[in-house]
Design an enzyme around this catalytic site. Structure first.
Site, mmCIF file in Angstrom:
data_model
loop_
_atom_site.group_PDB
_atom_site.id
_atom_site.type_symbol
_atom_site.label_atom_id
_atom_site.label_comp_id
_atom_site.label_asym_id
_atom_site.label_seq_id
_atom_site.Cartn_x
_atom_site.Cartn_y
_atom_site.Cartn_z
ATOM 1 N N HIS A 77 -4.267 -3.150 6.281
ATOM 2 C CA HIS A 77 -4.309 -2.783 4.858
ATOM 3 C C HIS A 77 -5.702 -3.098 4.330
ATOM 4 O O HIS A 77 -6.032 -4.246 4.067
ATOM 5 C CB HIS A 77 -3.252 -3.572 4.080
ATOM 6 N N HIS A 79 -9.133 -1.703 1.819
ATOM 7 C CA HIS A 79 -9.762 -0.786 0.853
ATOM 8 C C HIS A 79 -11.230 -0.643 1.205
ATOM 9 O O HIS A 79 -11.975 -1.625 1.156
ATOM 10 C CB HIS A 79 -9.611 -1.325 -0.570
ATOM 11 N N LYS A 109 1.019 5.899 1.836
ATOM 12 C CA LYS A 109 1.091 4.711 0.982
ATOM 13 C C LYS A 109 1.694 5.062 -0.369
ATOM 14 O O LYS A 109 1.177 5.929 -1.078
ATOM 15 C CB LYS A 109 -0.327 4.151 0.793
ATOM 16 N N HIS A 114 3.575 -0.493 -1.964
ATOM 17 C CA HIS A 114 3.156 -1.556 -2.877
ATOM 18 C C HIS A 114 4.406 -1.903 -3.682
ATOM 19 O O HIS A 114 4.750 -1.214 -4.636
ATOM 20 C CB HIS A 114 2.017 -1.078 -3.792
ATOM 21 N N HIS A 143 1.407 -6.400 1.665
ATOM 22 C CA HIS A 143 0.939 -7.657 1.054
ATOM 23 C C HIS A 143 2.047 -8.460 0.372
ATOM 24 O O HIS A 143 2.016 -8.691 -0.828
ATOM 25 C CB HIS A 143 -0.224 -7.426 0.075
ATOM 26 N N ASP A 181 -5.814 -6.522 2.698
ATOM 27 C CA ASP A 181 -5.904 -6.029 1.324
ATOM 28 C C ASP A 181 -7.257 -6.405 0.720
ATOM 29 O O ASP A 181 -7.369 -6.639 -0.488
ATOM 30 C CB ASP A 181 -4.756 -6.555 0.441
HETATM 31 C C1 NCD Z 1 -6.276 -3.172 -4.806
HETATM 32 C C2 NCD Z 1 -7.511 -2.362 -5.186
HETATM 33 O O1 NCD Z 1 -8.401 -2.887 -5.853
HETATM 34 O O2 NCD Z 1 -7.586 -1.197 -4.762
HETATM 35 N N1 NCD Z 1 -6.238 -4.356 -5.637
HETATM 36 C C3 NCD Z 1 -5.578 -5.499 -5.382
HETATM 37 O O3 NCD Z 1 -5.577 -6.391 -6.243
HETATM 38 N N2 NCD Z 1 -4.950 -5.704 -4.256
HETATM 39 C C4 NCD Z 1 -5.065 -2.339 -4.940
HETATM 40 C C5 NCD Z 1 -3.823 -2.943 -4.357
HETATM 41 O O4 NCD Z 1 -3.658 -3.022 -3.127
HETATM 42 O O5 NCD Z 1 -2.976 -3.383 -5.146
HETATM 43 ZN ZN ZN Z 2 -4.303 -2.890 -1.362
#
Ligand code: NCD
Ligand code: ZN
Length: 346
Positions: A13, A15, A106, A145, A179, A251
């Site tokens: 996971h 970003h 997702k 999520h 998460h 995450d």
């Molecule tokens: C994530 C993001 O910034 O894209 N933020 C987070 O707090 N985890 C999005 C997510 O996974 O909720």
């Molecule tokens: Zn995330």
């Protein structure tokens, strides 16, 4: 000096963002991980095959891989971006067309976190049935999520009934509770054969106290918010004991420094460059280093049915000073010294 070797670490996971941010953060993961499940919450979100393929090319470009006549030539560091689509109700024919390009879809409840406005606003089985059945048939996992729009500390626990509804109605669908942060989610794991989970690094380390118990710590603010000590204990229990349905998903969610250190702080903790080092320290502290391989790669390989490129990462118990910044992003533990560092990647 104590050392520990990890094979094919996977971040299930992640970003990676886009543009300059992508260029900053992608190499930090590709250096020490064999692959990562890349989240689709860009603006606009990834909802077409073309968008998946274009984003994958931008990721390769950010890693310095060159593109020639539509063939992607591999650079020296092997890293597989496992692409995802942003959940909407999709036709079976579209899913058949895209299945080979994605690792998962997702699902975000609408408006629950960063760039999730186009997510699902009501969990109506009948509207979602065709998509979820087709995903089950095509073996496309559903990553979720799992938060309602209730009181912030209760959102994940309140979502459990939705997980139960999905897991029992779509037994062929692999559902990944992303998460997870609560004892309630941990307890759900063994109730349904098709429910799995990812756990982040930061939720293994902190509770709400660390975020807001003293001076407010914007770089530790994320969704889902860190919970109570007993929740953290429950997560540690399954992770340290290598529960086979639990995978590492950082995450890691970078935001520019100004978006974190501001009124209206963006949610997300940036952990990609420190994750393996801190996981070694944590597992070692509990005498469980031998279980880290399952959490960091083996469980994910069996759950997703993936076979990553060979990569061997050697970590040693030798200090690592965490930079104050990577580009304009502040990592977790910025400026602090970690006990373990990466000594070699092959
Ligand atoms: C994530 C993001 O910034 O894209 N933020 C987070 O707090 N985890 C999005 C997510 O996974 O909720
Ligand atoms: Zn995330």
């Amino acid at each position: 000096m104590k050392s520990h070797t990890l094979l094919m670490p996977l971040d299930m996971h992640l970003h990676l963002r886009d543009g300059v941010m992508l260029e900053t953060v992608a190499p930090l993961t590709s250096y020490s991980f064999s692959g990562a499940v890349v989240m689709p919450n860009l603006v606009p979100p990834i909802t077409t095959k073309e968008a998946v393929m274009d984003y994958k090319k931008r990721i390769y470009a950010a890693l310095g891989r060159v593109e020639e006549a539509d063939d992607l030539l591999m650079a020296d560091d092997f890293f597989e971006p496992y692409m995802t689509l942003f959940y909407q109700n999709y036709d079976r024919s579209f899913l058949e067309e895209v299945v080979d390009e994605i690792a998962a879809i997702k699902l975000y409840p609408a408006g629950i976190t960063t760039n999730s406005e186009g997510g699902v606003s009501t969990f109506d089985l009948e509207t979602m049935r065709a998509t979820l059945e087709a995903m089950g048939d095509l073996k496309i996992p559903l990553c979720v999520h799992g938060e309602t729009d209730g009181f912030v500390m209760d959102r994940e626990a309140e979502f459990m009934s939705i997980y139960e509804m999905l897991a029992s109605n779509f037994p062929k669908l692999k559902i990944i509770m992303e998460h997870i942060t609560t004892q309630a989610a941990v307890e759900m794991l063994d109730k349904y054969p098709n429910l799995y989970a990812t756990v982040t690094l930061h939720h293994l380390l902190m509770t709400l106290d660390d975020v807001a118990g003293g001076m407010l710590q914007p770089h530790l603010f994320c969704k889902p918010i860190a919970k109570r000590p007993e929740d953290r204990e429950a997560l540690l229990h399954v992770v340290l004991n290598a529960h086979p349905k639990v995978m590492f998903g950082s995450d890691s969610a970078p935001h520019p420094q100004h978006a974190k250190e501001s009124c209206g702080c963006a949610a997300g903790v940036f952990t990609a460059p420190i994750a393996l080092q801190v996981l070694c320290e944590l597992f070692d502290a509990y005498g469980k280093l031998d279980n880290l391989q399952q959490f960091i790669s083996d469980n994910a390989q069996s759950i997703y049915g993936i076979c990553p490129e060979f990569k061997e990462v050697v970590l040693v118990e030798s200090p690592f000073e965490v930079p104050e910044h990577y580009g304009n992003v502040v990592p977790m533990y910025a400026g602090e010294t970690l006990a373990w560092s990466i000594s070699d990647v092959e």
